[in-house]
Design an enzyme around this catalytic site. Structure first.
Site, PDB file in Angstrom:
ATOM      1  N   SER A 171      -0.925   4.334  -3.678  1.00 44.26           N
ATOM      2  CA  SER A 171      -0.085   3.713  -4.699  1.00 44.26           C
ATOM      3  C   SER A 171       0.572   2.471  -4.127  1.00 44.26           C
ATOM      4  O   SER A 171       1.325   2.555  -3.156  1.00 44.26           O
ATOM      5  CB  SER A 171       0.978   4.721  -5.137  1.00 44.26           C
ATOM      6  OG  SER A 171       1.901   4.118  -6.014  1.00 44.26           O
ATOM      7  N   ALA A 172       0.296   1.317  -4.734  1.00 44.10           N
ATOM      8  CA  ALA A 172       0.716   0.047  -4.134  1.00 44.10           C
ATOM      9  C   ALA A 172       2.230  -0.102  -4.047  1.00 44.10           C
ATOM     10  O   ALA A 172       2.744  -0.639  -3.069  1.00 44.10           O
ATOM     11  CB  ALA A 172       0.125  -1.119  -4.925  1.00 44.10           C
ATOM     12  N   HIS A 173       2.962   0.371  -5.059  1.00 49.37           N
ATOM     13  CA  HIS A 173       4.403   0.102  -5.037  1.00 49.37           C
ATOM     14  C   HIS A 173       5.102   0.949  -3.981  1.00 49.37           C
ATOM     15  O   HIS A 173       6.288   0.758  -3.719  1.00 49.37           O
ATOM     16  CB  HIS A 173       5.036   0.290  -6.423  1.00 49.37           C
ATOM     17  CG  HIS A 173       5.249   1.702  -6.825  1.00 49.37           C
ATOM     18  ND1 HIS A 173       6.475   2.304  -6.802  1.00 49.37           N
ATOM     19  CD2 HIS A 173       4.387   2.644  -7.243  1.00 49.37           C
ATOM     20  CE1 HIS A 173       6.355   3.563  -7.216  1.00 49.37           C
ATOM     21  NE2 HIS A 173       5.102   3.781  -7.491  1.00 49.37           N
ATOM     22  N   GLY A 194      -0.822   5.075  -8.625  1.00 45.85           N
ATOM     23  CA  GLY A 194      -1.203   6.161  -7.738  1.00 45.85           C
ATOM     24  C   GLY A 194      -1.394   7.458  -8.509  1.00 45.85           C
ATOM     25  O   GLY A 194      -2.312   8.240  -8.235  1.00 45.85           O
ATOM     26  N   THR A 195      -0.521   7.676  -9.486  1.00 48.69           N
ATOM     27  CA  THR A 195      -0.633   8.870 -10.308  1.00 48.69           C
ATOM     28  C   THR A 195      -1.983   8.920 -11.023  1.00 48.69           C
ATOM     29  O   THR A 195      -2.657   9.957 -11.033  1.00 48.69           O
ATOM     30  CB  THR A 195       0.527   8.893 -11.330  1.00 48.69           C
ATOM     31  OG1 THR A 195       1.750   9.089 -10.612  1.00 48.69           O
ATOM     32  CG2 THR A 195       0.361   9.992 -12.347  1.00 48.69           C
ATOM     33  N   GLN A 223       2.257   8.195   0.578  1.00 45.42           N
ATOM     34  CA  GLN A 223       3.437   7.949   1.419  1.00 45.42           C
ATOM     35  C   GLN A 223       3.108   7.352   2.773  1.00 45.42           C
ATOM     36  O   GLN A 223       3.958   6.766   3.419  1.00 45.42           O
ATOM     37  CB  GLN A 223       4.220   9.258   1.609  1.00 45.42           C
ATOM     38  CG  GLN A 223       4.961   9.706   0.361  1.00 45.42           C
ATOM     39  CD  GLN A 223       6.047   8.722  -0.087  1.00 45.42           C
ATOM     40  OE1 GLN A 223       6.615   7.989   0.704  1.00 45.42           O
ATOM     41  NE2 GLN A 223       6.318   8.692  -1.393  1.00 45.42           N
ATOM     42  N   CYS A 283      20.838  19.709  -9.275  1.00 47.66           N
ATOM     43  CA  CYS A 283      21.985  19.265 -10.037  1.00 47.66           C
ATOM     44  C   CYS A 283      22.018  17.750 -10.151  1.00 47.66           C
ATOM     45  O   CYS A 283      22.990  17.103  -9.824  1.00 47.66           O
ATOM     46  CB  CYS A 283      23.272  19.816  -9.422  1.00 47.66           C
ATOM     47  SG  CYS A 283      23.141  20.156  -7.664  1.00 47.66           S
TER      48      CYS A 283
END
Lengths: 499, 499
Positions: free
Chosen positions: A194-196, A69-70, A177, A320
């Site tokens: 993005s497939a995953h 996807g990136t 998403q 954090c």
């Protein structure tokens, strides 16, 4: 053990797994070759493209598979910007896009382009009017996610798409998403997925570019994927990705409803069970499976660690955590508390019993982390109406200064001292330099009761999260955030006691 | 059915398959996350990196996984060029690199850089001295493959690496074809590989960059893979790729020897079995599993089709295949015949029986294709010593003009006519305009006997392959290639009858 971080990566859907195994046998050869193994691979690739295009809502020849996807976002942004170079060099994005979009934007800036970042409200949603205003004559491309990956808020993509169309600007929608739940119901020009994220395997993204959209692929190309995604096709994974997308879509109606109800339960119960919590994101216009909340006086990493020990895998946008030193840009853009942040994203099939167990475990985990940090114990008990639930951006509004006041009798921290900072005259200055989130806020909470109502406390801090968490704390506690002043080291954050 | 195109894509190694299945269960989560599924994924990723680094011969922190070998090359070339921008903007490559390297070079040229292409000898090998000469003070990067993907010739990487080191130029080695057989035994600076070439799955490449090599990743980056390969890691495939590489390496000694002998048999037998064949590539310094030959008067696509029907999957660098309109740049750089080109690359485990069956089938397939094209029937029968085997670049040298002469008695093709072309005075001109390889060469062969020894035939052709195939034919048949002259359409290719 319950995996509640589907928004990072979804477990492989059984149908995708089955398709992957079959395609490992049938689809390992080069689909560009003319012999039988190649022709078989080509058939599988064509069929996968048709399946994915149908799910996305585009023509098969508008869709290419990318390695992630990136990469789909990077290629889409670069290609669309280059295709529209004559129109101008401005790129409009929302401030809460996925990092892949923001990284592409940074690369564009580094190459001399300009980037306009459209802010969001406290629910994480862009205003369509503000977005439309950002579109200028020199805008080459606009990007907007379909829904936010950290807080689940759905964006007004259809309205923004209309504004883009009116301005003659192509709109790239990062649908990573939401693609599992349905097609993007808007007139987008480019779309990335993005497939995953939808239960497909890693190694597959998709980029759709509508016919007629000017697009000039950047970087070296080859003959693969219409010249838009070089390199040997990751065919078994592509086949699995397409099969998985079809499968999750078939289940989306029923499963979406079920997860929506479970998330509703978390949204309602967490503020009842845990004091000093802010549930963030739009409560209605949201992804069905995702909810995010922040816990005051809690260290996000410690919280993740304790939840992991209790068998729950969740993620956090807190600063954090060991993987990042700054708070999530999404929480920052929303102006909500970043400390003690937890994102729960339920995978398809998440068990109701696991959600109930999570709600059972959470209060003890939060209070244990708070105790270890020496955080103020809230006078508000479980179920206290004063707990802060930022639903729909509205603030619960009830300040609980009693709690801070309860610490007023104790001696101030040794680092507290009176002093002048800028034009304001603080009655008390707390030195929290070198201390990391959530300690500066805890130290403020401990001393706010030491000054009179109307007086100002200054906290010196060089923690990145302070800029976000002091105002958020003030909003939650009904105190007044006066502002930030540069100090010798870090900044002085000024808070006026109002309650 | 026998798959003999391992150099395009190798079938998944059983060990890789097993690792993939295991990693689908254990390695689907985000390795950047802190919870158990993420930590487990991180462990798998770290272990895969160590395994791959050991096989490559580098440190684990020098190696990143990319989505493909092509992307590894693209990222490696771009990053190394950018890292050395101060040194200059020249890129040196061999003329026979994989298209991914050449595409990266073209992108560099398009961006204003310069590219120096080092030629090869008739075996496809670069001369180390010629390569060293190409390195100048402005050379930012040099690229050389470990072995050629089309003809199997090993390149003198160690000598070129020494020349590069002496010139202070980093050397990127594309090791895609050889990594299954062993590490690259040379002082390379960057190295690229591709898992589906060694029996790993698609979707995984690797890029190693030695510590100390200046490297500036280009394009948007993220925190993945040391900032050198953005996007969610394709973890199950990475695990499978590393396991597969280790497995093929363990078998490389024995299997390499076995395949080397089978290829030896093909190299020796094909010229005996099939007349008018040129076996190309270095006969000794070569990949163990790969052999390439070209068949005169044969249409490459028809040959592939017939071999496919006979149960053999091979590939071709001929221009006359549907996937390309120009002959392979490798064959062109070597100056060898491109028509009727066949590459056989045996996968691990290839059966001796299949190789024997291939040798049984090939002569009939070739002669059937020739017959359909009306090609000259060679006087040289099977096993004729006159068959052309370009071993070690030496030419068999025996001309077989009898064959062409055998056609002298026939009426010349209707398009043949006498005429003047440029300074030479052809005794005969053949119009082959609009005809595709191998027809122009067939038409030349048919008429060469019509002219007296010492006279010139001109063939008019607008086929891309003609420029390569006329000189190659002359060299094979002992005729003299006079040269090429521009014509009204295409070119006139002049051939003097010498035998």
């Amino acid at each position: 053990m319950a995996y509640f971080d589907c928004a990072s990566s979804a477990p492989l859907h059984p149908v995708a797994r089955q398709a992957l195994l079959a395609a490992l046998e049938e689809g390992w050869a080069d689909p560009a070759r003319l012999y039988r193994e190649g022709r078989r691979a080509r058939l599988l690739l064509d069929a996968a493209r048709e399946t994915a295009a149908e799910a996305v809502g585009c023509r098969p020849d508008e869709l290419v598979f990318t390695p992630s996807g990136t990469r789909a976002v990077h290629s889409g942004v670069a290609g669309a910007l280059a295709g529209r170079r004559r129109a101008g060099r401005a790129l409009v994005v929302s401030a809460v896009e996925h990092s892949s979009v923001l990284h592409a934007a940074e690369a564009h800036e580094a190459a001399g382009g300009t980037v306009v970042r459209v802010g969001v409200d406290r629910t994480g949603r862009v205003g369509p009017a503000a977005y439309a205003e950002a579109l200028g004559p020199g805008t080459a491309l606009a990007c907007l996610q379909s829904a936010n990956h950290e807080v689940g808020t759905e964006q007004p993509v259809a309205e923004v798409a209309r504004a883009c169309a009116a301005a003659g600007v192509p709109l790239l929608v990062d649908a990573a998403q939401s693609l599992a739940w349905g097609p993007v119901d808007a007139e987008w020009s480019l779309l990335a997925g993005s497939a995953h994220k939808w239960g497909g395997p890693a190694g597959v993204g998709l980029l759709a570019v509508r016919k007629g959209v000017r697009f000039a692929p950047q970087g070296p190309a080859d003959e693969r994927e219409f010249g838009r995604a070089p390199g040997f096709e990751n065919l078994p994974a592509i086949v699995a990705a397409a099969a998985g997308l079809r499968a999750v879509r078939q289940e989306a109606g029923e499963e979406g409803g079920r997860l929506r109800a479970l998330v509703e339960r978390i949204r309602a119960r967490v503020p009842e069970l845990v004091p000093d919590v802010e549930v963030v994101g739009d409560p209605v216009r949201r992804l069905p499976h995702l909810v995010t909340f922040s816990c005051l006086y809690v260290d996000g990493e410690a919280l993740l660690h304790e939840l992991d020990r209790a068998g729950f895998s969740v993620s956090s946008g807190s600063s954090c955590t060991s993987s990042t030193l700054t708070p999530s840009h999404v929480l920052r853009a929303m102006g909500v508390l970043s400390e003690g942040n937890v994102r729960v994203s339920l995978p398809p099939g998440a068990a109701e019993g696991d959600v109930e167990r999570f709600l059972d475990v959470l209060p003890g985990v939060v209070s244990a982390v708070r105790e270890r940090l020496g955080a103020p114990v809230s006078a508000a008990g479980a179920g206290d109406a004063g707990a802060f639930a930022g639903e729909a951006g509205a603030l619960a509004g009830e300040a609980e200064a009693e709690e801070a006041a309860a610490f007023g009798g104790e001696a101030g921290p040794s680092s507290a001292s009176a002093g002048a900072v800028g034009g304001e005259e603080p009655a008390l200055t707390v030195d929290s330099l070198g201390k990391r989130c959530p300690v500066p806020v805890i130290e403020l909470a401990k001393v706010i009761g030491d000054v009179a109502v109307g007086e100002v406390v200054a906290v010196l801090s060089d923690d990145e999260a302070a800029r976000l968490d002091f105002p958020a704390w003030c909003e939650m506690r009904g105190q007044e955030y006066v502002g930030e002043r540069p100090a010798e080291r870090g900044s002085a954050y000024l808070v006026r006691r109002r309650a």
